[in-house]
Scaffold this motif. Structure first.
Motif, mmCIF file in Angstrom:
data_model
loop_
_atom_site.group_PDB
_atom_site.id
_atom_site.type_symbol
_atom_site.label_atom_id
_atom_site.label_comp_id
_atom_site.label_asym_id
_atom_site.label_seq_id
_atom_site.Cartn_x
_atom_site.Cartn_y
_atom_site.Cartn_z
ATOM 1 N N ARG A 104 36.562 28.812 38.099
ATOM 2 C CA ARG A 104 37.823 29.415 38.531
ATOM 3 C C ARG A 104 37.641 30.866 38.972
ATOM 4 N NH1 ARG A 104 37.942 28.993 32.946
ATOM 5 N NH2 ARG A 104 38.299 30.946 31.848
ATOM 6 N N PHE A 105 36.663 31.573 38.387
ATOM 7 C CA PHE A 105 36.418 32.950 38.816
ATOM 8 C C PHE A 105 35.918 32.981 40.256
ATOM 9 C CE2 PHE A 105 35.417 34.103 34.153
ATOM 10 C CZ PHE A 105 36.769 34.227 33.896
ATOM 11 N N VAL A 128 36.629 30.787 42.598
ATOM 12 C CA VAL A 128 37.748 30.477 43.496
ATOM 13 C C VAL A 128 38.625 31.715 43.674
ATOM 14 C CG1 VAL A 128 39.814 29.076 43.812
ATOM 15 C CG2 VAL A 128 37.725 28.030 42.931
ATOM 16 N N VAL A 129 38.922 32.408 42.565
ATOM 17 C CA VAL A 129 39.752 33.615 42.658
ATOM 18 C C VAL A 129 39.073 34.650 43.549
ATOM 19 C CG1 VAL A 129 40.581 35.607 41.359
ATOM 20 C CG2 VAL A 129 40.966 33.313 40.492
ATOM 21 N N SER A 130 37.790 34.844 43.311
ATOM 22 C CA SER A 130 37.067 35.842 44.091
ATOM 23 C C SER A 130 37.124 35.513 45.588
ATOM 24 C CB SER A 130 35.621 35.899 43.610
ATOM 25 O OG SER A 130 34.858 36.738 44.437
ATOM 26 N N ARG A 131 36.895 34.256 45.905
ATOM 27 C CA ARG A 131 36.953 33.854 47.316
ATOM 28 C C ARG A 131 38.359 33.998 47.861
ATOM 29 N NH1 ARG A 131 32.670 30.558 48.643
ATOM 30 N NH2 ARG A 131 33.300 30.769 50.790
ATOM 31 N N SER A 132 39.361 33.704 47.021
ATOM 32 C CA SER A 132 40.732 33.789 47.511
ATOM 33 C C SER A 132 41.134 35.254 47.721
ATOM 34 C CB SER A 132 41.708 33.102 46.544
ATOM 35 O OG SER A 132 41.984 33.941 45.447
ATOM 36 N N LEU A 133 40.394 36.185 47.130
ATOM 37 C CA LEU A 133 40.675 37.605 47.372
ATOM 38 C C LEU A 133 39.861 38.131 48.552
ATOM 39 C CD1 LEU A 133 40.831 38.845 43.695
ATOM 40 C CD2 LEU A 133 42.715 38.757 45.314
ATOM 41 N N GLN A 161 28.722 40.261 42.725
ATOM 42 C CA GLN A 161 29.623 41.119 41.962
ATOM 43 C C GLN A 161 30.138 40.462 40.689
ATOM 44 O OE1 GLN A 161 30.242 44.229 42.909
ATOM 45 N NE2 GLN A 161 29.019 43.975 44.749
ATOM 46 N N LEU A 162 30.217 39.140 40.706
ATOM 47 C CA LEU A 162 30.941 38.485 39.629
ATOM 48 C C LEU A 162 30.046 37.543 38.827
ATOM 49 C CD1 LEU A 162 33.910 38.683 38.912
ATOM 50 C CD2 LEU A 162 34.253 36.508 40.074
ATOM 51 N N ASN A 189 27.802 38.375 35.041
ATOM 52 C CA ASN A 189 28.228 37.604 33.876
ATOM 53 C C ASN A 189 27.155 36.642 33.385
ATOM 54 O OD1 ASN A 189 31.100 38.240 33.060
ATOM 55 N ND2 ASN A 189 31.306 38.061 35.266
ATOM 56 N N GLN A 203 34.316 37.475 27.607
ATOM 57 C CA GLN A 203 35.770 37.473 27.678
ATOM 58 C C GLN A 203 36.393 36.142 28.082
ATOM 59 O OE1 GLN A 203 36.770 40.599 30.289
ATOM 60 N NE2 GLN A 203 35.545 42.102 29.236
ATOM 61 N N TRP A 204 35.586 35.108 28.202
ATOM 62 C CA TRP A 204 36.272 33.865 28.536
ATOM 63 C C TRP A 204 35.977 32.804 27.505
ATOM 64 C CZ3 TRP A 204 32.088 35.295 31.740
ATOM 65 C CH2 TRP A 204 30.967 34.481 31.629
ATOM 66 N N GLN A 230 29.047 37.981 48.052
ATOM 67 C CA GLN A 230 29.713 39.012 47.257
ATOM 68 C C GLN A 230 30.140 38.456 45.902
ATOM 69 O OE1 GLN A 230 32.789 40.173 50.080
ATOM 70 N NE2 GLN A 230 31.886 42.212 50.237
ATOM 71 N N THR A 231 30.629 37.230 45.915
ATOM 72 C CA THR A 231 31.060 36.610 44.669
ATOM 73 C C THR A 231 29.890 36.460 43.707
ATOM 74 O OG1 THR A 231 32.743 35.400 45.878
ATOM 75 C CG2 THR A 231 32.179 34.578 43.698
#
Ligand SMILES: Nc1ncnc2c1ncn2[C@@H]1O[C@H](COP(=O)(O)OP(=O)(O)OP(=O)(O)O)[C@@H](O)[C@H]1O
Ligand SMILES: [Mg+2]
Lengths: 281, 253
Positions: free
Chosen positions: A162-163, A165-170, A180-181, A185, A280-281, A176-177
């Motif tokens: 889900r992270f 998908v959110v990153s791509r949707s932003l 950066q993300l 993690n 955190q998840w 980059q996803t």
């Protein structure tokens, strides 16, 4: 039989099994510590062996193992992490990626002496690197690839989808996803895999036997194309090739190797548990 | 009425499930268009088509036919930069998904990905978008805490702020108040009502009541088909189709 009862029995059996696993490990470590601790002092760690290795220290072997482990890291980390990113983040499920995964699993099962022979053929002879730190590092690096790739891929896949998908949707791109993300993690898991791989490399004799290791050298290696002494090989030599070798020196050498490897393990465990607390998840 | 988005004969299929059947509709700028209908109607699928999030589905075979125009341009055209499209058409998901970063970094994430790094601009945008999302007062002293520590309602408004920070043209909201208490819901609704002056808003509502409260234009979907659309006033007081009437009066679904 009541459910509580079978539950208690299962628990007892599992406890016994766990103890059976742990006891020999503790015994081996304790035995080596008891037998070897007397040999270890400042001189042992900082001087060259002399008098047919029966006296003096093991400095060149320690330095050699550290250098080889470093070389292994340089060879395997970029390739393994790159491959893991490709497999986890980019590759779709095709016959090609399935073949790659199968190859990785199989590579992990190949005996280390086979890697040694392969390294001899390819790096030492064909590529004319000679018996050298480079050839040894390449061989050890190759050997550690599968375990590092697998653990790194697992660490990447453990970052929830889900992270991404959110990153791509932003409006972030795929790279980059990842950068950066996902990678930050997954880093602790990747580091753990790297350390476990290096730990194995540090303790192996067979892969460096024909590719890097020297029986005895009067000086520390000066260039990556030099041969080097190394702890596991030195241990093998003084245990089998030198008659009249004092037992304490053998166990002392084993203890140093053990401490080196175990401390890497402790670092890996610390990274993992620190991360678990912060996750955190 | 100027159509910001025009959807022509959109059909969407996942494997064997046809989720949307020949949907044609115009979405006007600067209004709130509400897409409502029972579960499985295809509402989320429709929203995801509008910023090509369905492209990210990997494990299933999907097929889309029809056309979606944004300002007259086909968003599935061969020269479209999808990343750019997603900046112009932002999405807030049903469940809030804060990224595992600080509150501040969540808000500026999209901007950073565009290469923006000027601190004053980022700071200003954080304050502005958190205010727009009615969250600023609650978090202004804890911007550098992990976003995961916020309550569900705060997380949802954070996700809205995160989209607003990108200053998109269209905001898609898929049931954005699903996990919120009535007070937070009211806050989100009132900020949406203010935001529509600057944005095109397309929303899947939490309930018919919410749809009626907030919509300018309402679209009723059922089993992937567009049953009826019109001004909110007309749809919720004088529906033309029997099925719409049954649904909004609670007689089915
Ligand atoms: N990723 C997917 N893979 C396969 N089928 C899907 C997928 N997403 C949705 N569907 C199917 O498409 C249809 C429409 O689903 P969609 O999520 O768009 O409905 P919805 O109107 O948003 O429903 P809800 O109100 O429950 O959110 C459903 O039959 C659903 O099972
Ligand atoms: Mg939905």
């Amino acid at each position: 039989m009541s459910r509580q009862k079978s539950q208690r029995i299962a628990f007892a059996i599992l406890t016994i099994l766990a103890v059976i696993v742990v006891v020999p490990i503790v015994l081996v470590v304790a035995y080596i510590v008891v037998q070897g601790i007397g040999a270890i002092n400042w001189e042992f760690l900082t001087t060259f062996p002399h008098h047919g290795m029966k006296e003096g220290g093991i400095l060149p072997a320690i330095v050699g193992t550290v250098v080889l482990t470093f070389g292994t890291a340089i060879v395997s980390i970029p390739i393994a992490v790159g491959a893991a990113i490709y497999l986890a983040e980019y590759a779709r499920d095709t016959w090609l990626t399935r073949a790659i995964r199968l190859a990785i699993i199989n590579l992990a099962g190949i005996p280390s002496v086979v890697y040694g022979l392969f390294g001899l053929g390819l790096f030492v002879l064909s590529l004319r690197l000679g018996t050298s730190i480079v050839a040894g590092s390449l061989t050890l690096g190759l050997m550690t690839l599968p375990v590092v790739i697998s653990t790194a891929e697992e660490a990447l896949l453990a970052v929830p989808q889900r992270f991404r998908v959110v990153s791509r949707s932003l409006g972030a791109t795929r790279w980059q996803t990842v950068r950066q993300l996902v990678l930050p993690n997954a880093l602790p898991g990747i580091l753990t895999g790297i350390i476990l791989g290096l730990e194995r490399a540090a303790g192996e004799t067979a892969p460096i036997l024909f590719t890097a290791a020297a029986f005895y050298l009067p000086q520390l290696p000066r260039s990556p194309l030099d041969q080097t002494m190394a702890l596991p090989y030195h241990l093998y030599v003084i245990s089998t090739q030198v008659p009249g070798m004092p037992l304490q020196v053998q166990y002392g050498t084993a203890l140093v190797l053990l401490i080196l490897v175990l401390s890497m393990n402790v670092v890996a465990t610390m990274i993992r548990s620190r991360f678990r607390r912060r996750r955190q998840w | 009425m100027v159509a910001k988005i025009s959807i022509h004969h959109l059909t969407f299929r996942y494997n064997d499930t046809v989720a949307l059947r020949d949907v044609t509709l115009d979405i006007p700028a600067n209004e709130i268009t509400v897409i409502f209908g029972p579960s499985h109607a295809g509402k989320s699928t429709l929203l995801r088509c509008l910023n090509r999030l369905n492209d990210l589905i990997e494990n299933e075979e999907t097929e889309m036919t029809g056309q979606i125009l944004l300002d007259g341009q086909d968003i599935y055209g061969p020269t479209v930069d999808v990343t750019e499209l997603r900046r112009r058409v932002g999405m807030v998901f049903a469940l809030p998904i804060p990224l595992p970063l600080t509150i501040y970094e969540n808000v500026v994430y999209g901007l950073r990905m565009q290469g923006e790094s000027r601190k004053e601009l980022l700071d200003a945008r954080v304050e502005q978008s958190l205010r727009q999302a009615a969250l600023w007062d609650e978090v202004k002293d804890r911007l550098y805490e992990p976003a995961m520590r916020l309550s569900g309602g705060q997380q949802q408004r954070l996700c809205l702020a995160r989209i607003l920070a990108l200053e998109p043209e269209v905001i898609l909201l898929d049931n954005p108040t699903s996990g919120l208490d009535p007070l937070s819901t009211a806050k989100v609704e009132s900020s949406l009502a203010e935001l529509k002056a600057h944005y095109t808003i397309v929303m899947v509502p939490h309930s018919v009541q919410q749809a009626a409260r907030i919509a300018d234009l309402a679209v009723f979907l059922l089993n992937g088909q567009l049953v009826e659309m019109g001004s909110a006033e007309q749809i919720f007081t004088r529906p033309r189709d029997r099925r719409t009437e049954d649904y909004i009066t609670g007689r089915f679904g």
